[in-house]
Design a protein around this motif. Structure first.
Motif, PDB file in Angstrom:
ATOM      1  N   UNK A  22      -9.129  12.021  -8.469  1.00 39.94           N
ATOM      2  CA  UNK A  22      -9.163  10.708  -9.115  1.00 39.94           C
ATOM      3  C   UNK A  22      -7.813  10.020  -8.959  1.00 39.94           C
ATOM      4  N   UNK A  23      -7.832   8.771  -8.545  1.00 35.88           N
ATOM      5  CA  UNK A  23      -6.590   8.026  -8.386  1.00 35.88           C
ATOM      6  C   UNK A  23      -5.890   7.847  -9.722  1.00 35.88           C
ATOM      7  N   UNK A  24      -4.592   8.173  -9.803  1.00 33.16           N
ATOM      8  CA  UNK A  24      -3.845   8.050 -11.068  1.00 33.16           C
ATOM      9  C   UNK A  24      -3.464   6.596 -11.337  1.00 33.16           C
ATOM     10  N   UNK A  25      -4.320   5.874 -12.035  1.00 34.31           N
ATOM     11  CA  UNK A  25      -4.153   4.429 -12.200  1.00 34.31           C
ATOM     12  C   UNK A  25      -2.811   4.074 -12.838  1.00 34.31           C
ATOM     13  N   UNK A  26      -2.444   4.778 -13.909  1.00 32.80           N
ATOM     14  CA  UNK A  26      -1.220   4.417 -14.637  1.00 32.80           C
ATOM     15  C   UNK A  26       0.015   4.558 -13.753  1.00 32.80           C
ATOM     16  N   UNK A  27       0.113   5.655 -13.022  1.00 28.08           N
ATOM     17  CA  UNK A  27       1.283   5.881 -12.161  1.00 28.08           C
ATOM     18  C   UNK A  27       1.337   4.856 -11.040  1.00 28.08           C
ATOM     19  N   UNK A  28       0.184   4.528 -10.488  1.00 25.71           N
ATOM     20  CA  UNK A  28       0.141   3.549  -9.396  1.00 25.71           C
ATOM     21  C   UNK A  28       0.467   2.153  -9.918  1.00 25.71           C
ATOM     22  N   UNK A  29      -0.031   1.832 -11.100  1.00 22.80           N
ATOM     23  CA  UNK A  29       0.243   0.529 -11.713  1.00 22.80           C
ATOM     24  C   UNK A  29       1.731   0.381 -12.015  1.00 22.80           C
ATOM     25  N   UNK A  30       2.335   1.433 -12.542  1.00 19.14           N
ATOM     26  CA  UNK A  30       3.766   1.387 -12.858  1.00 19.14           C
ATOM     27  C   UNK A  30       4.594   1.161 -11.594  1.00 19.14           C
ATOM     28  N   UNK A  31       4.238   1.853 -10.517  1.00 21.66           N
ATOM     29  CA  UNK A  31       4.964   1.682  -9.258  1.00 21.66           C
ATOM     30  C   UNK A  31       4.781   0.273  -8.708  1.00 21.66           C
TER      31      UNK A  31
ATOM     32  N   UNK B  39       0.816  -1.221   0.000  1.00 17.53           N
ATOM     33  CA  UNK B  39       0.000   0.000   0.000  1.00 17.53           C
ATOM     34  C   UNK B  39       0.851   1.274   0.000  1.00 17.53           C
ATOM     35  N   UNK B  40       1.951   1.363   0.780  1.00 16.64           N
ATOM     36  CA  UNK B  40       2.767   2.581   0.705  1.00 16.64           C
ATOM     37  C   UNK B  40       3.296   2.859  -0.699  1.00 16.64           C
ATOM     38  N   UNK B  41       3.696   1.815  -1.411  1.00 18.38           N
ATOM     39  CA  UNK B  41       4.165   1.994  -2.788  1.00 18.38           C
ATOM     40  C   UNK B  41       3.077   2.644  -3.644  1.00 18.38           C
ATOM     41  N   UNK B  42       1.860   2.146  -3.520  1.00 14.47           N
ATOM     42  CA  UNK B  42       0.750   2.625  -4.339  1.00 14.47           C
ATOM     43  C   UNK B  42       0.340   4.050  -3.975  1.00 14.47           C
ATOM     44  N   UNK B  43       0.160   4.303  -2.696  1.00  9.16           N
ATOM     45  CA  UNK B  43      -0.311   5.621  -2.279  1.00  9.16           C
ATOM     46  C   UNK B  43       0.755   6.701  -2.483  1.00  9.16           C
ATOM     47  N   UNK B  44       2.011   6.379  -2.208  1.00 12.78           N
ATOM     48  CA  UNK B  44       3.071   7.359  -2.429  1.00 12.78           C
ATOM     49  C   UNK B  44       3.214   7.698  -3.910  1.00 12.78           C
ATOM     50  N   UNK B  45       3.048   6.696  -4.770  1.00 10.51           N
ATOM     51  CA  UNK B  45       3.087   6.961  -6.214  1.00 10.51           C
ATOM     52  C   UNK B  45       1.940   7.882  -6.613  1.00 10.51           C
TER      53      UNK B  45
ATOM     54  N   UNK C 248      -6.415  -6.545  -7.716  1.00  9.21           N
ATOM     55  CA  UNK C 248      -7.381  -6.093  -6.719  1.00  9.21           C
ATOM     56  C   UNK C 248      -6.741  -5.054  -5.814  1.00  9.21           C
ATOM     57  N   UNK C 249      -5.502  -5.328  -5.378  1.00 15.43           N
ATOM     58  CA  UNK C 249      -4.790  -4.400  -4.507  1.00 15.43           C
ATOM     59  C   UNK C 249      -4.670  -3.026  -5.163  1.00 15.43           C
ATOM     60  N   UNK C 250      -4.301  -3.028  -6.437  1.00 14.55           N
ATOM     61  CA  UNK C 250      -4.174  -1.760  -7.169  1.00 14.55           C
ATOM     62  C   UNK C 250      -5.485  -0.993  -7.174  1.00 14.55           C
ATOM     63  N   UNK C 251      -6.541  -1.634  -7.595  1.00 15.45           N
ATOM     64  CA  UNK C 251      -7.787  -0.902  -7.816  1.00 15.45           C
ATOM     65  C   UNK C 251      -8.478  -0.483  -6.521  1.00 15.45           C
ATOM     66  N   UNK C 252      -8.337  -1.286  -5.456  1.00 11.21           N
ATOM     67  CA  UNK C 252      -8.902  -0.825  -4.192  1.00 11.21           C
ATOM     68  C   UNK C 252      -8.130   0.386  -3.693  1.00 11.21           C
ATOM     69  N   UNK C 253      -6.817   0.433  -3.967  1.00 15.92           N
ATOM     70  CA  UNK C 253      -6.008   1.583  -3.557  1.00 15.92           C
ATOM     71  C   UNK C 253      -6.350   2.825  -4.385  1.00 15.92           C
ATOM     72  N   UNK C 254      -6.625   2.637  -5.663  1.00 17.15           N
ATOM     73  CA  UNK C 254      -7.039   3.761  -6.516  1.00 17.15           C
ATOM     74  C   UNK C 254      -8.298   4.424  -5.937  1.00 17.15           C
ATOM     75  N   UNK C 255      -9.232   3.609  -5.521  1.00 15.06           N
ATOM     76  CA  UNK C 255     -10.466   4.140  -4.941  1.00 15.06           C
ATOM     77  C   UNK C 255     -10.197   4.767  -3.567  1.00 15.06           C
ATOM     78  N   UNK C 256      -9.294   4.197  -2.792  1.00 10.92           N
ATOM     79  CA  UNK C 256      -8.921   4.805  -1.519  1.00 10.92           C
ATOM     80  C   UNK C 256      -8.332   6.195  -1.721  1.00 10.92           C
ATOM     81  N   UNK C 257      -7.460   6.328  -2.697  1.00  7.56           N
ATOM     82  CA  UNK C 257      -6.858   7.632  -2.984  1.00  7.56           C
ATOM     83  C   UNK C 257      -7.938   8.646  -3.318  1.00  7.56           C
TER      84      UNK C 257
END
Length: 301
Positions: free
Chosen positions: A275-284, A27-33, A259-268
């Motif tokens: 809006x959660x930046x899906x591409x940046x979070x996915x890349x991270x 989660x830190x990787x995703x949210x920080x990205x 699932x982890x990615x997309x639940x984090x996108x919605x959390x952001x």
């Protein structure tokens, strides 16, 4: 156990993922990205090891510098009585993986939400594609915990209201049965031992079992032929033995990291209002995992 809950200057907000253990969390990787992509340079997101016994003290000390919390096991149900409000979906499922901290006079207002359902629906959608037949009528769920309850809600959104739930013990499904009743879903419950004979015929299979807990089922699937989609919520090791066996048998696989990615996108989105930046979070996420993500999913171009 001591926690520092105050802001460290500036207008930035704080968020964290709580769990026990929590060091493995991505989660830190995703949210920080997300914060980096959104220009929220003064926001911070940290992993904090919090046990069920510690949770009330931690939540009670939150101040207005906090934007929200992500919760992993075993806290998704423990947190419920500590909240001021619980959003309807989270209330029906009986599990909160997101706490929103909203400034108010005096103590902040805490609202519980569930983004796991969104994460599951979106991750499965990557494999099903926009032209998939709907509704998908046959589904199987492995496991009977909090994530299984979110899975029942996600399957209902995909048109599966009579899934089969496979558990180790039928004596321990009371909480899940109550959640299913609240959401108008009518599962059949069976012992996990029967899964190898029955799940090959399902259109959708979601394993909510802990890492390696499905390894025995993976062995039992040897020689089977499947045509459905498997989402294995576990993603360590990656790929899981169940994912390998399912793909070898002819099925499509969605990794649990989707699932982890997309639940984090919605959390952001909920925590920041952006809006959660899906591409940046996915890349991270891919960089953190060290391997390409979701090989079974259609290319986005």
């Amino acid at each position: 156990m001591t926690h520092e809950h105050g802001a460290e200057g500036g207008a930035g907000r704080r968020a964290a993922v709580l769990g026990h253990p929590v060091a493995h969390s991505l989660s830190p990787v995703l949210h920080r990205a997300a914060y980096g992509a959104l220009g929220l340079d003064d926001w911070r997101y940290d992993p904090v090891d919090v046990t069920e016994d510690d949770l009330a003290g931690f939540v009670g000390a939150l101040d207005a510098s906090w934007a929200g919390l992500s919760l992993t096991m075993p806290l998704k149900q423990t947190v419920l009585p500590l909240l001021d409000h619980v959003e309807p979906l989270a209330g029906v499922v009986g599990a909160v993986n997101t706490v929103l901290v909203q400034p108010a006079r005096g103590t902040p207002v805490l609202t519980g939400a569930n983004t796991d359902v969104y994460g599951l629906v979106t991750a499965l959608g990557e494999a099903l594609g926009p032209e998939a037949p709907a509704p998908r009528r046959t589904a199987a769920v492995l496991g009977g915990g909090a994530t299984a309850a979110s899975t029942l809600a996600a399957l209902a959104q995909l048109g599966c209201t009579t899934p089969v739930v496979y558990v180790r013990s039928l004596a321990r499904v009371g909480g899940l049965m109550r959640a299913a009743h609240r959401m108008g879903v009518e599962p059949r419950y069976a012992l996990l031992d029967a899964a190898a004979r029955e799940v090959p015929g399902a259109d959708l299979v979601v394993s909510t079992l802990p890492p390696r807990a499905a390894d025995g089922l993976a062995v039992d699937l040897d020689g089977s032929t499947v045509d459905g989609v498997l989402l294995d919520v576990a993603y360590d090791p990656r790929p899981t033995a169940l994912s390998v066996a399912w793909r070898r048998a002819g099925g499509a696989v969605v990794g649990g990291e989707r699932m982890l990615l997309h639940q984090a996108v919605e959390q952001v989105r909920l925590m920041t209002g952006l809006a959660g930046p899906v591409a940046a979070m996915d890349e991270a996420l891919q960089a953190a995992l060290g391997v390409p993500a979701h090989p079974a999913a259609p290319s986005k171009g």
